[in-house]
Structure formats: structure tokens, C-alpha cells
Design an enzyme around this catalytic site. Structure first.
Site, short mmCIF file in Angstrom:
data_model
loop_
_atom_site.label_atom_id
_atom_site.label_comp_id
_atom_site.label_asym_id
_atom_site.label_seq_id
_atom_site.Cartn_x
_atom_site.Cartn_y
_atom_site.Cartn_z
N GLY A 181 0.78 -1.24 0.00
CA GLY A 181 0.00 0.00 0.00
C GLY A 181 0.81 1.28 0.00
O GLY A 181 0.34 2.31 0.49
N ASN B 15 1.44 3.06 -2.61
CA ASN B 15 0.70 3.99 -3.47
C ASN B 15 -0.50 4.57 -2.73
O ASN B 15 -0.81 5.75 -2.87
CB ASN B 15 0.27 3.31 -4.77
CG ASN B 15 1.40 3.26 -5.78
OD1 ASN B 15 1.77 4.28 -6.35
ND2 ASN B 15 1.96 2.07 -5.99
N ARG C 75 -15.90 -14.60 -10.00
CA ARG C 75 -15.30 -13.26 -9.99
C ARG C 75 -16.39 -12.19 -10.00
O ARG C 75 -16.26 -11.14 -9.38
CB ARG C 75 -14.43 -13.07 -11.24
CG ARG C 75 -13.13 -13.84 -11.21
CD ARG C 75 -12.31 -13.54 -12.46
NE ARG C 75 -11.14 -14.39 -12.56
CZ ARG C 75 -9.97 -14.13 -12.00
NH1 ARG C 75 -9.80 -13.05 -11.30
NH2 ARG C 75 -8.95 -14.96 -12.14
N ARG D 255 -6.09 -8.69 -8.15
CA ARG D 255 -7.17 -9.46 -8.76
C ARG D 255 -7.59 -8.75 -10.04
O ARG D 255 -7.53 -7.52 -10.13
CB ARG D 255 -8.41 -9.54 -7.85
CG ARG D 255 -8.15 -10.09 -6.48
CD ARG D 255 -7.80 -11.53 -6.47
NE ARG D 255 -8.80 -12.40 -7.07
CZ ARG D 255 -8.60 -13.70 -7.28
NH1 ARG D 255 -7.46 -14.26 -6.96
NH2 ARG D 255 -9.56 -14.43 -7.82
N HIS E 97 0.74 0.85 -12.99
CA HIS E 97 1.52 -0.32 -13.41
C HIS E 97 2.99 0.05 -13.53
O HIS E 97 3.32 1.10 -14.09
CB HIS E 97 0.98 -0.84 -14.76
CG HIS E 97 1.69 -2.07 -15.22
ND1 HIS E 97 1.42 -3.32 -14.70
CD2 HIS E 97 2.69 -2.24 -16.12
CE1 HIS E 97 2.22 -4.20 -15.28
NE2 HIS E 97 3.00 -3.57 -16.14
N GLU F 200 6.03 6.20 -9.34
CA GLU F 200 4.61 5.79 -9.28
C GLU F 200 3.85 6.70 -8.33
O GLU F 200 2.75 7.17 -8.64
CB GLU F 200 4.48 4.34 -8.77
CG GLU F 200 4.93 3.28 -9.73
CD GLU F 200 4.62 1.89 -9.21
OE1 GLU F 200 3.58 1.68 -8.56
OE2 GLU F 200 5.44 0.98 -9.44
C1 GRF Z 1 3.17 -1.22 -7.57
O1 GRF Z 1 4.42 -1.46 -8.17
C2 GRF Z 1 2.09 -1.08 -8.60
O2 GRF Z 1 2.53 -0.50 -9.77
C3 GRF Z 1 1.70 -2.51 -8.85
O3 GRF Z 1 1.77 -3.13 -7.59
C4 GRF Z 1 2.70 -2.44 -6.76
C5 GRF Z 1 1.96 -2.03 -5.53
O4 GRF Z 1 2.77 -1.42 -4.58
N1 GRF Z 1 0.41 -2.58 -9.48
P1 GRF Z 1 2.12 -0.79 -3.27
O5 GRF Z 1 1.25 -1.86 -2.64
O6 GRF Z 1 1.34 0.41 -3.67
O7 GRF Z 1 3.30 -0.45 -2.40
#
Ligand code: GRF
Length: 209
Positions: free
Chosen positions: A13, A15, A66, A92, A110, A175
Site C-alpha cells: 500500500g 501507493n 469473480r 485481482r 503499473h 509511481e
Molecule cells: C506497484 O508497483 C504497482 O505499480 C503494482 O503493484 C505495486 C503495488 O505497490 N500494481 P504498493 O502496494 O502500492 O506499495
């Protein structure tokens, strides 16, 4: 406009943390209405708790399909008042049922410059391939895996001595910035979706100001 966000997570988490920090500091005009995890032990849930935002666990394992899992998530997100959805390390695949509930309002981050290296382990794929530039992409989610309309990208140089972890760390820094920038642009009405017609892809224009 203040974005009403639902953030879907499965793991660390970081991000999510970038979003929470940006909201907390007033950089991002948004409110995190719900952090939703499919895993009870996701560290992201602790981040949500610390920030005092609502969190919930809905395990995909409890559903026969799903689509049923997606319906449960839609109900929880709607109940919480979330209007825009961020997949932030959510491991997922969401189905058309979920996408049609939040049309062009589901974003994914991504860790590669799509369309290169979709799917899992994008950083490892970049190192193994030997590309000299990779990066990260924020895009709207469609039915494919990492194939949806690209909103914004940021490049990261690959160093000769990079391994997956070292490269991944530098990509993550970008990111966090890119995700907050894109959400701010959406909140400011600077993101326009230009729907594709037959044979042309849907494109996204992000205006600088
Ligand atoms: C990130 O590298 C994101 O791009 C990918 O999964 C990772 C998640 O990282 N989809 P975090 O859980 O936000 O630290």
C-alpha cells in the site's frame, strides 16, 4: 471537484500512502471513502487505520465467481460513497461487471511503460529483457490485463547494475508522484476521455493546466 475515492489494495500500500499523504497535506483535492482489501493481512489496511479512513476486507475466496466478488465490492464502494476507483497494488482482475459500475472511473498504476511488460513482475521483465528505459503508467482499466487507455507515463532509466528490487524501488518513487499528479488532474477536470470509434482506441488527453 473533490474526488471521492475507493482504493483497492492487496499488499503493502505505498501507493495508497502517497494518496493519503497528498490528501492530508492538501495537495490533492480528494477524500478516501474506503480502502478495500481482498486480503486481511495487507499492510495497506494499517496505513488506512493510521490515517483514520474507512477500511474493509472482502475476501475473493468467499465467492463462487469473480462477478459475485465484484458485486460485493461494488456494493461496499457505493455504500461508502466512492465514485472513482484506484487499483493500487490490487492483485485481482476485475470483470466487466465492476467496470460498468464505474465506467472510465477505474484507474490502475503499473510499473512499466505500457504496452511493454504487462502483467506480473514488470520490473523483472524489464531487467531480463535489457531495456535501458522503463517506468510506470497510470491508465484506465478495461477488460484486458494492463491494456486500458493510458492517462500518463513517467520514464525511469535502467542502470547496468540494476536488479529487480533496485529498479523497482526507483520506479515506485515515480509511481507515487505520477498517481497523485493524475488524480489531481482528474480533480481539476484536466483529463478528457476521447472515445474510440471502430478501429481506433479510446485515448486520454491530459491538459497541463
Ligand atoms: C506497484 O508497483 C504497482 O505499480 C503494482 O503493484 C505495486 C503495488 O505497490 N500494481 P504498493 O502496494 O502500492 O506499495
Amino acid at each position: 471537484m473533490t474526488l471521492a475515492l475507493g482504493v483497492l489494495v492487496s499488499g503493502n500500500g505505498s501507493n495508497l500512502q502517497a494518496i493519503l499523504d497528498a490528501v492530508g497535506s492538501g495537495t490533492l483535492a480528494a477524500s478516501v471513502k474506503l480502502v478495500l482489501s481482498n486480503k486481511g493481512d495487507a499492510y495497506a489496511l494499517e496505513r488506512a487505520e493510521r490515517a483514520g479512513v474507512p477500511r474493509r476486507v472482502i475476501s475473493h475466496r468467499e465467492f463462487a465467481s469473480r462477478e459475485d466478488f465484484d458485486r460485493a465490492m461494488i456494493a461496499a464502494l457505493r455504500e461508502a460513497g466512492a465514485e472513482w476507483i484506484v487499483l493500487a497494488g490490487f492483485m485481482r482482475v476485475v470483470t466487466p461487471v465492476f467496470l460498468s459500475a464505474f465506467e472510465h472511473r477505474v484507474l490502475n498504476i503499473h510499473p512499466s511503460l505500457l504496452p511493454s511488460f504487462p502483467g506480473a513482475h514488470a520490473q523483472r521483465q524489464a531487467v531480463q529483457y535489457g531495456v535501458k528505459v522503463t517506468g510506470c503508467t497510470v491508465h484506465f482499466v478495461d477488460q484486458g490485463t494492463d491494456t486500458g487507455p493510458i492517462i500518463a507515463q513517467r520514464a525511469v532509466l535502467v542502470r547496468a547494475d540494476d536488479d529487480e528490487a533496485a529498479l523497482g524501488e526507483r520506479i515506485l518513487v515515480e509511481e507515487h508522484r505520477l498517481l497523485v499528479e493524475v488524480l489531481s488532474a482528474i480533480a481539476a477536470g484536466r483529463v478528457e476521455v476521447v472515445r474510440g470509434t471502430e478501429g481506433t482506441r479510446t485515448r486520454v488527453n491530459l491538459r497541463a493546466s
